[in-house]
Design a protein around this motif. Structure first.
Motif, mmCIF file in Angstrom:
data_model
loop_
_atom_site.group_PDB
_atom_site.id
_atom_site.type_symbol
_atom_site.label_atom_id
_atom_site.label_comp_id
_atom_site.label_asym_id
_atom_site.label_seq_id
_atom_site.Cartn_x
_atom_site.Cartn_y
_atom_site.Cartn_z
ATOM 1 N N GLN A 72 -5.100 36.415 42.353
ATOM 2 C CA GLN A 72 -5.549 35.879 43.805
ATOM 3 C C GLN A 72 -4.479 36.191 44.928
ATOM 4 O O GLN A 72 -4.997 36.278 45.930
ATOM 5 N N LEU A 115 -12.976 24.848 44.115
ATOM 6 C CA LEU A 115 -13.568 25.913 43.633
ATOM 7 C C LEU A 115 -12.826 26.629 42.408
ATOM 8 O O LEU A 115 -13.435 27.223 41.577
ATOM 9 N N GLN A 116 -11.469 26.316 42.300
ATOM 10 C CA GLN A 116 -10.932 26.500 41.188
ATOM 11 C C GLN A 116 -11.540 25.892 39.937
ATOM 12 O O GLN A 116 -11.790 26.552 38.809
ATOM 13 N N TYR A 158 -8.852 31.328 30.186
ATOM 14 C CA TYR A 158 -9.948 31.571 31.266
ATOM 15 C C TYR A 158 -11.220 31.927 30.369
ATOM 16 O O TYR A 158 -12.452 32.079 30.907
ATOM 17 N N LEU A 213 1.325 17.162 50.812
ATOM 18 C CA LEU A 213 -0.059 16.367 50.914
ATOM 19 C C LEU A 213 -0.102 15.100 49.887
ATOM 20 O O LEU A 213 -0.301 13.899 50.169
ATOM 21 N N VAL A 267 -21.905 38.894 33.190
ATOM 22 C CA VAL A 267 -20.390 39.290 33.221
ATOM 23 C C VAL A 267 -19.877 39.113 32.001
ATOM 24 O O VAL A 267 -19.840 37.886 31.505
ATOM 25 N N SER A 308 -10.893 20.883 34.581
ATOM 26 C CA SER A 308 -10.992 22.280 34.195
ATOM 27 C C SER A 308 -10.430 22.362 32.775
ATOM 28 O O SER A 308 -10.782 23.652 32.166
ATOM 29 N N LYS A 331 -11.122 33.841 49.898
ATOM 30 C CA LYS A 331 -10.928 34.487 48.900
ATOM 31 C C LYS A 331 -11.219 33.912 47.399
ATOM 32 O O LYS A 331 -11.700 34.478 46.496
ATOM 33 N N ARG A 332 -11.058 32.614 47.546
ATOM 34 C CA ARG A 332 -11.349 31.742 46.429
ATOM 35 C C ARG A 332 -12.872 31.696 46.044
ATOM 36 O O ARG A 332 -13.320 31.915 44.832
ATOM 37 N N SER A 355 -14.904 27.589 39.173
ATOM 38 C CA SER A 355 -15.016 28.733 38.345
ATOM 39 C C SER A 355 -14.367 28.761 37.010
ATOM 40 O O SER A 355 -14.812 29.583 36.244
ATOM 41 N N ARG A 356 -14.090 27.724 36.485
ATOM 42 C CA ARG A 356 -13.797 27.369 35.253
ATOM 43 C C ARG A 356 -15.133 26.739 34.702
ATOM 44 O O ARG A 356 -15.700 27.038 33.428
ATOM 45 N N SER A 407 -10.275 24.532 47.726
ATOM 46 C CA SER A 407 -9.615 25.359 46.634
ATOM 47 C C SER A 407 -9.787 24.561 45.338
ATOM 48 O O SER A 407 -9.962 25.580 44.635
ATOM 49 N N ARG A 455 -13.356 37.094 31.129
ATOM 50 C CA ARG A 455 -12.598 37.571 32.247
ATOM 51 C C ARG A 455 -11.630 38.335 31.968
ATOM 52 O O ARG A 455 -11.422 38.931 30.825
ATOM 53 N N PHE A 473 -7.215 22.645 50.587
ATOM 54 C CA PHE A 473 -6.548 22.489 49.348
ATOM 55 C C PHE A 473 -7.657 21.964 48.721
ATOM 56 O O PHE A 473 -7.840 22.193 47.367
ATOM 57 N N ILE A 492 -7.226 33.159 39.747
ATOM 58 C CA ILE A 492 -8.354 32.279 39.742
ATOM 59 C C ILE A 492 -9.322 33.115 38.743
ATOM 60 O O ILE A 492 -9.569 34.341 38.980
ATOM 61 N N SER A 493 -9.855 32.488 38.012
ATOM 62 C CA SER A 493 -10.731 33.093 36.792
ATOM 63 C C SER A 493 -10.367 34.238 36.106
ATOM 64 O O SER A 493 -10.780 35.199 36.053
ATOM 65 N N GLU A 540 -8.296 36.451 37.505
ATOM 66 C CA GLU A 540 -8.043 37.524 38.414
ATOM 67 C C GLU A 540 -6.702 37.178 39.452
ATOM 68 O O GLU A 540 -6.729 36.038 39.510
ATOM 69 N N ALA A 572 -13.901 34.767 44.649
ATOM 70 C CA ALA A 572 -13.729 34.774 43.143
ATOM 71 C C ALA A 572 -14.667 33.954 42.407
ATOM 72 O O ALA A 572 -15.056 34.494 40.935
ATOM 73 N N VAL A 573 -14.970 33.113 42.957
ATOM 74 C CA VAL A 573 -16.062 31.924 42.072
ATOM 75 C C VAL A 573 -17.258 32.588 42.232
ATOM 76 O O VAL A 573 -17.924 32.251 41.055
ATOM 77 N N ARG A 594 -18.388 33.876 38.802
ATOM 78 C CA ARG A 594 -19.054 32.807 37.777
ATOM 79 C C ARG A 594 -20.422 32.433 38.234
ATOM 80 O O ARG A 594 -21.212 32.109 37.215
ATOM 81 N N LYS A 624 -3.284 28.560 29.101
ATOM 82 C CA LYS A 624 -4.518 28.459 29.965
ATOM 83 C C LYS A 624 -5.471 29.350 29.637
ATOM 84 O O LYS A 624 -5.121 30.358 29.549
ATOM 85 N N GLN A 671 0.645 21.681 49.526
ATOM 86 C CA GLN A 671 0.037 20.475 48.645
ATOM 87 C C GLN A 671 0.931 19.443 48.299
ATOM 88 O O GLN A 671 0.424 18.158 47.988
#
Lengths: 925, 183
Positions: free
Chosen positions: B145, A130-131, B41, B162, B18, A97, A162-163, A134-135, A127, B21, A124, B140-141, B143, A166-167, A170, B39, B159
């Motif tokens: 989140q 998706l993240q 966007y 993980l 659109v 990304s 919710k992700r 979106s980019r 997510s 962002r 995760f 996220i993008s 916005e 948002a995606v 895009r 970062k 995470q």
């Protein structure tokens, strides 16, 4: 491979090592980075994914904070992505990304990875992908992954859902067809009770509505509900943004929404929400008096708040209100003016804008005075900001708000004397512009110019040189209004003029030339023989009163203009002064200066003899010579006394090419360039005439033999001047006749026309502004000469406002093909009155619509089908055109049936509200 | 095609182009002008990025204390806030809500603070990727989140575990390499 790989892996620097090394900077940053990059390039080829991912992470670091190219690692990032380990995936997604963009070649290869992760059971991982989507989503990715995103839109994991929401934004953006698939679920999420989901959905809609608000009007009831029910400020802010866009489109919606917004404004404690309410009201609900009043009340609280942020935003909100309710600004005038001395430059500039918005013809003097005082006290940057905005506001629409030009001219000179002033160029332009356009102000202008010229201290300030050059030009051009030309002459020739740059020096000399001619003319021609005066007097007397006859004008001049009498003796002194001052310039390195000085001295040589003689005794001799010299003086004087008027930028185009004039190809090329209005050069060059035509035309009916040198000289000066002030020049004698842009102002016969012209133009310019101005001031505003294209300016300004409309119109054209008709019926029952009916307005497909109308009960099963309809739909699209035809006929025939009426709306609606169509019917059920 | 006078529909599917962002980019700049996090966007080329940074750090770092937190810049607005030695900057559209962005910045800082336990600049320097991951949890993008700090910290921690678990599963790097080499 395993050998180096082992070594690499064992001794690989971690990210931490890299950062530490970078911070220690033992060998310099650049050297260290290039060494690290070298290592990374080696490590990233390793077969061991851990080594590879660490290398990738380090590369991300360097790319992100030190802007090093990491495109070479694109494929390696994909390899890391394929790792089953979450930690690797995370690094890979981060790298992707960060570095992928639409033209990344390996972008095609990522689709399957993304798809795999989008369907993963680990939220995760979903997510992450998706993240990433979106980019980096492009058309292909958006198209290929639409089904997965669609599924995730109703995922039962909120974290994922919710992700996905948002995606979707895009995805829609890249692949509009996905709207058909996903829109329905998106809207369903509007009714979700989870604030996070709701926030995401509303965020998406607020983005979508920004672009094309009309399409989202049908969802207004849902938004309304959210607005009223929402407990979260984040959501409220976003919903307000949506309403700010859609409410102005539908007055009944606005009526309905304005009250809840006011409620919110009264109740909320959060400044961000409060500010959003205020801004929504002042931008989109400005016709609701009570709401605006409430908003203004809140703005005032902001303005007096200690927090500079609130103060700034308060001022900002005021400037939004200012365009519609100027009273609000005047009510808060004191705060605004006080903010001019705020320590924060941003607040100062914001308040300056507001102050300028308040300026009208009635208060321009008062406000300018205040501002100039502020300018005196402020730092150079803000000082010039102030001066610049005064200059631009006052000169707007050809000095629309200026009534008292005498005052304005003295303001200009006052501004130029402010120590930090760097607006010399603009002041110069305005001085000359006003001189040319406004006849009545010339005496004052000359007086002001004299004050500037006579002050030797000003010559030292290089920012003032441009102003001085205007002053010199003005005093030469309008010398007949000067009280004391001799004094002016001394000012123009004072020793400190050597500080001026040569180009301005040249203007000084030329002005001195004009002055000298004027003095000689007054002394010899007019003083010597009254008979000779009458002819020339009519040229130079701009004062209408003095035109009647020569004798009168002489008297008038003697009394009003030249308080210091010009005697023979003073002329002799004058000539000496000129010789003294200019002889050193004969050796000037600058061509312009040298030539002008030579010309002037040559002229002095011609005249000197007579001047000296006339002071002597040989009457007869001098008489004879005097006649000759007088002739010269008169000729030159006539040349200079022809008034220069402003020239239309388009005047050049109006000059027809004379018969028999063949333009060669090069000049033909120039014509296209000159035809371009944007180019100021079009004024300096006229292809019909040789370059010195400018001057020749002004004394076109005089035969000049002796003066050829002068004519050249003045030509070059004028040409130069013309280059700089092209705007104000007439292109040629002929164009003057043909173009009827600007009749010579000193021609009494045309005077009336001129006025008529001006008033016509005034009428043309701004009906709203001009009438207001005229009735109520004691002193009539002088005529300001305007040209046609100058008058187009206000029109252009208006067009600017309307450009937004045309822009969105264009957007709609793109959105809905050629059919951007907005059926009024589709809007008519939108707002909250009849929500259920409205929801029914839209259908996703032909089939669905049929089902819906025929049997409403069946639609819950349809939802599941929807996904599979994709192909079918595409197929259907082909026939759509025809159907639309039938559709319309159908509609016409079915208009009287109530139910059909509804369906007719449905039919029209999709023209502009395609997305919702998919969704809303199911809400009912 | 249609029964009972039912009307057939035709759809133009709109192309919702659109705009960029709501948040165009996020920057973390130290007081000395060092970049700590970027970062983007909206799309900016490499060249533009370093130009943006140069320009903005010039504008923002020179602003004194107790001034407002908004800077107009190239027709956009930059909202910045200084926390200790770090400036957090976010660039938004002119119609964006500045105060909302300030709250988002504060939210981010609070989450960082919770995660690292009274965060300092060094934490962000050495854990630059973590700072990113947390930002990704929040935005996220462009916005917002997740507005709950607890949730953010929890999911970041989940995470992390993980990642750790994955490491343990495959054993330590060295033993892995030795095994690799032994083949």
């Amino acid at each position: 491979m395993s050998g180096p790989s082992l070594m690499d892996s064992l001794f690989q620097r971690t990210l931490e090592d890299l950062i530490k090394g970078l911070r220690q900077q033992l060998i310099g940053e650049q050297a260290f980075i290039s060494k690290a990059l070298e290592e990374i390039r080696k490590e990233i080829k390793s077969t061991d994914l851990s080594t590879k991912s660490t290398a990738l992470l380090k590369l991300c670091y360097l790319s992100n904070l030190h802007f090093h190219d990491m495109s070479f690692a694109a494929f390696h990032a994909l390899e890391v992505l394929s790792s089953p380990r979450f930690s690797h995936k995370k690094i890979a997604y981060h790298a992707i990304s960060l570095s992928f963009h639409d033209s990344t070649p390996v972008l095609l290869l990522i689709t399957n990875h993304l798809r795999k992760d989008l369907t993963s059971t680990n939220e995760f991982e979903v997510s992450l992908s998706l993240q990433c989507l979106s980019r980096i989503a492009n058309v292909d990715l958006a198209r290929d992954l639409t089904p997965e995103v669609f599924t995730l839109l109703s995922s039962n994991k909120l974290y994922v859902r919710k992700r996905a929401v948002a995606v979707v934004l895009r995805v829609f953006e890249k692949y509009p067809d996905s709207v058909r698939v996903c829109f329905k679920r998106l809207v369903e999420n509007l009714e979700n009770y989870d604030p996070q989901i709701l926030s995401a959905v509303v965020g998406v809609f607020s983005e979508l509505a920004c672009k094309d608000p009309r399409s989202y009007l049908p969802l207004a009831p849902e938004f309304y509900k959210i607005l009223v029910d929402s407990k979260s400020n984040w959501i409220s802010i976003k919903v307000l943004k949506i309403f700010a866009k859609i409410a102005p489109l539908e007055p009944r919606l606005a009526n309905r929404v304005v009250e809840p917004i006011c409620d919110l404004m009264r109740k909320t404690g959060a400044k961000s929400l409060l500010f959003e309410c205020v801004r929504t009201v002042v931008t989109s609900f400005s016709e609701y008096e009570s709401a605006v009043r409430l908003a203004v009340e809140k703005i005032r609280e902001f303005l007096v708040d200690e927090d500079p942020n609130l103060k700034y935003l308060g001022l900002h909100a005021l400037s939004i209100v200012a365009s519609k309710h100027l009273w609000v600004v005047s009510e808060n005038k004191e705060v605004v003016i006080k903010s001019l001395s705020d320590p924060d430059p941003n607040i100062k500039i914001e308040s300056l804008r507001l102050v300028m918005a308040m300026v009208s013809e009635h208060n321009v003097a008062e406000i300018s005075k205040v501002l100039v005082n502020y300018a005196l006290k402020s730092d150079p940057l803000f000082c010039n900001e102030i001066l610049g905005s005064i200059l631009s506001t006052c000169s707007r629409n050809v000095y629309e708000i200026i009534v008292d030009f005498d005052w304005y001219v003295s303001l200009l000179s006052e501004m130029s004397r402010i120590p930090h002033c760097q607006m010399g160029e603009e002041i110069e332009n305005q001085f000359i512009d006003i001189g040319l356009r406004v006849k009545d102000v010339r005496p004052e202008l000359v007086r002001v110019a004299r004050d500037l010229l006579i002050d030797p201290a000003l010559l030292g300030n290089s920012f003032l040189h441009r102003v001085l050059s205007a002053a010199a030009w003005v005093s030469g051009e309008y010398v007949e209004f000067s009280r004391n030309p001799l004094e002016l002459m001394e000012a123009l020739l004072q020793p400190r003029t050597s500080l001026l740059p040569p180009s301005i020096m040249a203007i000084y000399i030329q002005s001195a030339f004009k002055l000298l001619v004027f003095c000689l003319h007054t002394c010899f021609v007019r003083g010597g023989s009254t008979a000779g005066v009458s002819a020339s007097a009519s040229y130079e007397s701009f004062d209408d009163l003095s035109i009647e006859n020569g004798a009168d004008s002489t008297v008038a001049h003697g009394q009003t203009c030249t308080s210091a009498p010009i005697t023979n003796e003073s002329i002799v002194n004058l000539l000496k002064l000129v010789e003294l001052a200019l002889s050193p310039l004969l050796g000037s390195h600058d061509v312009e200066v040298q030539e002008r000085a030579r010309n002037l001295l040559g002229f002095v040589d011609l005249i000197k003899l007579e001047a000296l003689n006339s002071s002597g005794q040989e009457e007869n001799e001098s008489e004879r010579k005097g006649v000759e010299a007088t002739k010269i003086i008169r000729l030159v004087h006539d040349a200079f006394s022809k008034e220069l008027g402003p020239v239309s930028l388009t005047a050049q185009g109006k000059v027809p090419v004379p018969d028999g004039l063949t333009l060669n190809e090069n000049l033909g090329d120039l014509e296209t360039i000159c035809g371009d209005i944007e180019l100021p050069s079009s004024n300096t060059f006229s292809f019909g005439y040789p370059s010195e035509e400018k001057d020749v035309l002004s004394f076109s009916n005089l035969q000049i033999k002796e003066d050829s040198g002068q004519s050249n000289e003045s030509t070059s000066l004028l040409a130069e001047h013309r280059k700089r002030h092209g705007l104000y020049y007439l292109p040629s004698g002929k164009s003057e006749v043909i173009s009827n842009d600007y009749p010579p102002a000193n021609d009494p016969a045309l005077q009336g026309d001129n006025n008529d012209n001006a008033s016509d133009l005034v009428k043309l310019t701004a009906e709203s502004l001009v009438p207001k101005r005229k009735p109520n001031h004691s002193k009539p505003r002088p005529v300001v000469v305007k040209l046609d294209e100058v008058d187009e300016k206000p029109v252009a300004v208006k067009q600017l406002e309307s450009r937004d409309d045309s822009l969105s119109g264009a957007v709609r054209d793109i959105l809905f093909g050629s059919e951007d008709i907005l059926p009024t019926s589709s809007r008519s029952n939108l707002p909250n009155s009849n929500r259920k009916g409205k929801k029914k307005q839209h259908m996703i497909t032909q089939v669905e619509s049929k089902e819906n109308v025929v049997d409403d009960g069946n639609s819950s099963s349809r939802r599941r089908k929807d996904h599979s309809h994709g192909k079918e739909r595409r197929h259907r699209k082909k026939n759509a055109e025809e159907r639309n035809e039938t559709d319309r006929k159908e509609k016409e025939s079915s208009s009287n049936h109530p139910r059909r009426h509804k369906s007719r709306q449905r039919a029209e609606e999709p023209l502009k509200v395609p997305p919702q169509t998919s969704v809303i019917p199911d809400f009912l059920l | 095609m249609e029964t009972h006078g039912c009307v057939v529909f035709f759809f133009f599917f709109s192309r919702p182009c659109v705009r960029e962002r709501r948040i165009h980019f996020v920057l973390l700049i130290s007081r000395q002008g060092k970049v700590r996090l970027t970062k983007w966007y909206s799309t900016y080329s490499k060249k533009e990025r370093s130009k943006v940074l140069r320009e903005l750090s010039g504008v923002i770092l020179t602003r004194g204390p107790r001034l407002c937190n908004f800077v107009e810049w190239r027709g956009l607005k930059v909202v910045y806030k200084r926390y200790a030695s770090l400036y957090f900057c976010m660039c938004i559209d002119p119609d964006g809500n500045e105060l909302e962005i300030l709250e988002i910045i504060h939210h981010y800082v609070e989450v960082l603070d919770r995660y690292f336990g009274s965060v300092c600049e060094l934490d962000l320097i050495y854990n630059f990727h973590k700072a990113y991951y947390i930002l990704d949890e929040i935005l996220i993008s462009g916005e917002l989140q997740e507005s709950s700090k607890r949730t953010v910290v929890r999911s970041v921690a989940a995470q992390d575990s993980l990642v750790e678990a994955a490491k343990e599963q495959t054993g330590s790097t060295i033993s892995n390499i030795i095994a690799h080499a032994a083949k």
